[in-house]
Design an enzyme around this catalytic site. Structure first.
Site: not given
Ligand code: M6R
Length: 607
Positions: A2, A27, A74, A98-99, A479, A483, A486, A502, A602
């Site tokens: 947010c 955000r 968000w 925000n939070g 990584e 990517k 996402e 395994h 983000k």
């Protein structure tokens, strides 16, 4: 998560608030809203979805007023619909947040018993009602804030406006960042200095627990105990120009293509051009005085930490513990009395990483932060900071910040190796030279985007994928998988290639493409065997290797990309680039929202 903004202006507030929100949209983008004071009364406009939906709404129904607050959301509590969009308001007060307010259920029960009627499912609305109760009891806005804030549990940044109090905005922070901007007869609030950059370059960051009363003349700062305190303003170097895509279709693509410059700038900040050797600023600890370093981060930054573990252990002989911040902070790790903590964060605001840093700092460990945003909460809380020179990263999927982090970490490992006498000067010089060659190699890889686009057409049809790598290429495989998932929403898992037998090999069939990162290093033959094992079971295998590796794979895989040959020490910075492009092109082929993928934000400022 947010973004929040607030303004007390001499001109219409809505346009200024929108400009700030556009710069904070990274955000969160589930909904957006503004509230201003119109003739002393609170007026609101809110819309589900991205800020452009709010802009459409404002075109239909403009919002006058010169004092106001704004929010891009968000979602944490409650669906991403208009009713749950901020600002949340009563007749007396409007609040953006925000939070997370952790005790909102108890507060809501108490407030409902007092007759408050809630309109949303959010935790934030409790703040608006709590303030209103105190206002109705006769408190001034500042008195209401001073009473309400200690009753809130959790991590938050808040901005509030009050009916009948033109020219007043109150902001508060606990756990989430908040910056006050100083203008000419105007004052501003924002989640970060980037939001305020078009308005002012003079900002004051609120300290933990602070709250501030803003009027057109300035700000009065209070600490958590409600004492008036002074807080210094500082100049920020951020440009007021809206960060654009520079002709690229997406921010992510632009940021991928910025990597030669970003890695070059970051290396240039840490390598002395005269000697060609790593020359770091003073660190908060001496390499010779520590016996272990813990590196803690989240997401992509965590994979940078995992890569660094190989570097520090192989080149400098320093034991490294790597942990995910959300695990580290709660597992109460015993701290080595000759240990140090390093955190890595692009935003410098990730709540779990910040908490891990504080955890170790409060227990006497020296702390070093590798961050991209100077002045961020993590940068300010650490004993020492090394900056990645990636510039603002807007695409939610991190790309250039990762390679810049790797550049800093590689230099740190070389510095550590030299100080501890783990490697002779000739080898150190060769490794530093290998790093300096990275920007050119990344450039060469980017020239191969067309071939990567072809491979992406295969991946776009897949539902599940595996990414494999050994040694330094294992974190790169992780990584690459992150990517892809996402931004394309394809399920992808990264594995150490040696782990294949395994368990994960049971998943392999012709519908499961496998991406393998395998330049020709000391472990290449082992990974080559793994490639044959999955090919034998029908998988389409896509290999990122180098010329030598490409010529030794027999039979050749379904698709392969030969990178320029480079010392394995520096290769992770180059190998990750085709995986970024692969993810980007796959997302493009699937038509997903590359820069703002669903459910993500983000900067993760909640736990
Ligand atoms: O700002 P930070 O580097 O602390 O962020 C950490 C993660 O949230 C971040 O890397 C996230 O995983 C990205 N979306 C990855 O692309």
């Amino acid at each position: 998560m947010c973004g929040i903004v607030g303004v007390i202006a001499k001109r219409p507030a809505a346009g200024l608030l929108l400009e700030g929100l556009r710069r904070l949209e990274y955000r969160g983008y589930d909904s957006a809203g503004l509230a201003t004071l119109e003739g002393g009364k609170i007026a609101r406009r809110r819309a589900r979805g991205k800020i452009r939906a709010l802009e459409d709404r404002l075109r239909e129904e403009p919002l006058p007023g010169v004092t106001g607050i704004g929010h891009t959301r968000w979602a944490t509590h409650g669906k991403p619909n208009e009713a749950n969009a901020h600002p949340h308001a009563t007749g007396q007060v409007a609040v953006v947040h925000n939070g997370i307010i952790e005790n909102y259920k108890e507060l809501r029960r108490e407030l409902e018993q007092k007759g408050c009627v809630f309109q949303s499912e959010t935790d934030t609305e409790t703040v608006a009602h709590l303030l209103s109760v105190y206002l109705r009891e006769g408190a001034s806005p500042a008195e209401a804030a001073a009473k309400a804030l200690p009753r809130l549990e959790g991590a938050f940044a808040l901005a509030m406006i009050f009916a009948g109090h033109e020219g007043l905005v109150i902001g508060a922070r606990r756990g989430s960042p908040l910056a006050v901007g100083h203008g000419e007869g105007e004052m501003y609030l924002g989640s970060d200095a980037l939001a305020l950059a078009p308005l002012t370059s003079r900002v004051t960051y609120l300290e933990e627990g602070d709250w501030a009363e803003l009027t057109a003349d300035g700000a009065v700062f209070h600490d958590a105990g409600n004492n008036i305190v002074s807080r210094e303003a500082q100049q920020t170097a951020l440009s007021g120009a809206m960060i654009g895509k520079a002709g690229y279709r997406h921010f992510m693509l632009k940021e991928i293509f910025e990597q030669p410059g970003v890695v070059g700038d970051t290396l240039a900040s840490l390598i002395d051009p005269e000697t060609g050797r790593v020359a770091l600023p003073d660190l908060p600890f001496k390499w010779n005085a520590i016996q272990k370093i813990s590196i803690v981060a989240c997401g992509t930054a965590y994979y940078a930490a995992k890569t660094a573990k190989y570097w520090f252990e192989q080149v400098a002989g320093l034991p490294v513990e790597v942990d995910i911040a959300s695990e580290y902070r709660y597992r109460s790790p015993p701290l080595h009395d000759k240990g140090a903590l390093m955190v890595i964060s692009q935003s410098g605001e990730t709540a779990d990483t910040l908490a891990a840093l504080r955890f170790a700092g409060e227990r006497g460990q020296k702390t070093l932060a590798v961050v991209n945003v100077p002045g961020s909460s993590i940068a300010r809380a650490a004993d020492g900071v090394l900056q990645t020179h990636a510039g603002p990263e807007i695409g939610v999927a991190s790309t250039k910040a990762f390679t810049a982090q790797l550049a800093v970490l590689a230099c740190l490992a070389l510095d550590c190796a030299r100080t501890r006498g783990a490697v002779d000067e000739t080898r150190l010089d060769a490794l530093t030279q290998a790093l300096r060659a990275v920007p050119g190699h990344i450039n060469a890889v980017l020239q191969k985007s067309a071939s990567i686009r072809e491979a992406a057409q295969i991946l776009a049809e897949a539902r599940d994928m595996l990414y494999l790598g050994r040694g330094l290429y294992y974190p790169i495989a992780l990584e690459g998988a992150l990517k892809l998932k996402e931004i394309s929403y394809i399920h992808a898992e990264g594995y150490a290639a040696g782990e294949l037998k395994h368990g994960p090999i049971a998943l392999i069939d012709e519908d499961m493409p496998v991406v393998v990162v395998a330049p020709h290093d000391a472990l290449f033959e082992k990974t080559a065997s793994n490639i044959q094992e999955v090919m034998a079971r029908g998988a389409k295998v896509l290999v990122v290797t180098d010329e030598k590796g490409a010529s030794s794979l027999d039979p050749p895989p379904f698709w392969q990309l030969a990178l320029p040959e480079i010392d394995p020490f520096a290769a992770p910075l180059v190998c990750v680039v085709p995986l970024q492009v692969l993810a980007y092109e796959t997302a493009l082929a699937k038509g997903t929202d590359v820069d703002q993928p669903r459910n993500l934000a983000k900067s993760v400022t909640v736990e």
